[in-house]
Design an enzyme around this catalytic site. Structure first.
Site, PDB file in Angstrom:
ATOM      1  N   CYS A  36      21.952  44.767  63.801  1.00 51.77           N
ATOM      2  CA  CYS A  36      21.047  45.949  63.355  1.00 51.77           C
ATOM      3  C   CYS A  36      21.376  46.969  64.507  1.00 51.77           C
ATOM      4  CB  CYS A  36      19.713  45.814  63.129  1.00 51.77           C
ATOM      5  SG  CYS A  36      19.326  45.128  61.700  1.00 51.77           S
ATOM      6  N   ASP A  82      17.987  61.455  52.823  1.00 56.76           N
ATOM      7  CA  ASP A  82      18.971  61.015  51.844  1.00 56.76           C
ATOM      8  C   ASP A  82      20.441  61.296  52.312  1.00 56.76           C
ATOM      9  OD1 ASP A  82      19.833  59.580  49.649  1.00 56.76           O
ATOM     10  OD2 ASP A  82      19.922  61.576  48.237  1.00 56.76           O
ATOM     11  N   HIS A  83      21.284  60.174  52.449  1.00 56.39           N
ATOM     12  CA  HIS A  83      22.737  60.373  52.885  1.00 56.39           C
ATOM     13  C   HIS A  83      22.709  61.034  54.142  1.00 56.39           C
ATOM     14  CE1 HIS A  83      23.155  59.444  48.479  1.00 56.39           C
ATOM     15  NE2 HIS A  83      24.488  59.486  48.691  1.00 56.39           N
ATOM     16  N   GLU A 127      13.212  48.308  52.545  1.00 54.11           N
ATOM     17  CA  GLU A 127      14.423  48.514  53.326  1.00 54.11           C
ATOM     18  C   GLU A 127      15.471  47.797  52.432  1.00 54.11           C
ATOM     19  OE1 GLU A 127      15.176  49.367  57.532  1.00 54.11           O
ATOM     20  OE2 GLU A 127      15.053  47.292  57.402  1.00 54.11           O
TER      21      GLU A 127
HETATM   22 NI    NI Z   1      19.081  48.205  59.192  1.00 57.80          NI
END
Ligand code: NI
Length: 138
Positions: A36, A82-83, A127
């Site tokens: 991550c 978003d995006h 997520e």
């Molecule tokens: Ni992540």
């Protein structure tokens, strides 16, 4: 007295992020956040469930018009994220790690003031289909 019902609208957005604490070395970030923390970011397909609680209006049979709720989530959450690259494009995450925990709290801060009727009682952020956070204020 009208019954109290919780109404939930689910929306979806895609975003990139990187989990990173700038106060730490790259090695420490890699140890804590694993992949991550990869410098070139990675993406998620997020789902967000926004719940409003209130009395059922006897005239409409609604707590809140769910189209209104949909429009508010689009205007105040999706339009911002978003995006997008959360670290680079969303000012609220310029200095705050965009973990699911921090994202769900930020979504609350955007939405709570604009709910027109009833009150925001819960936001659930997915997520992945296995990693979920929930915030109920406080
Ligand atoms: Ni992540």
């Amino acid at each position: 007295m009208s019954p109290t019902v919780v109404v939930t609208r689910r929306e979806h957005f895609n975003a990139a992020h990187r989990l990173y604490n700038p106060a730490w070395s790259d090695a420490e970030n890699a140890r804590v956040f694993g992949p991550c923390a990869n410098p070139n970011y990675h993406g998620h397909n997020y789902d967000i469930d926004v719940s409003v609680s209130g009395g059922v209006d006897p005239a409409t049979g609604y707590v809140v018009d769910i189209k209104t709720l949909k429009d508010l989530i689009e205007a105040h959450v999706l339009r911002r994220m978003d995006h997008k690259n959360l670290n680079l494009d969303v000012p609220e995450f310029a200095a705050t790690n965009p973990t699911a925990e921090n994202i769900v709290v930020q979504c609350w801060r955007w939405l709570a003031p604009v709910i027109p009727v009833g009150r925001l009682v819960r936001i659930v952020l997915w997520e992945t289909d296995r990693n979920v956070v929930e915030y109920t204020g406080g």
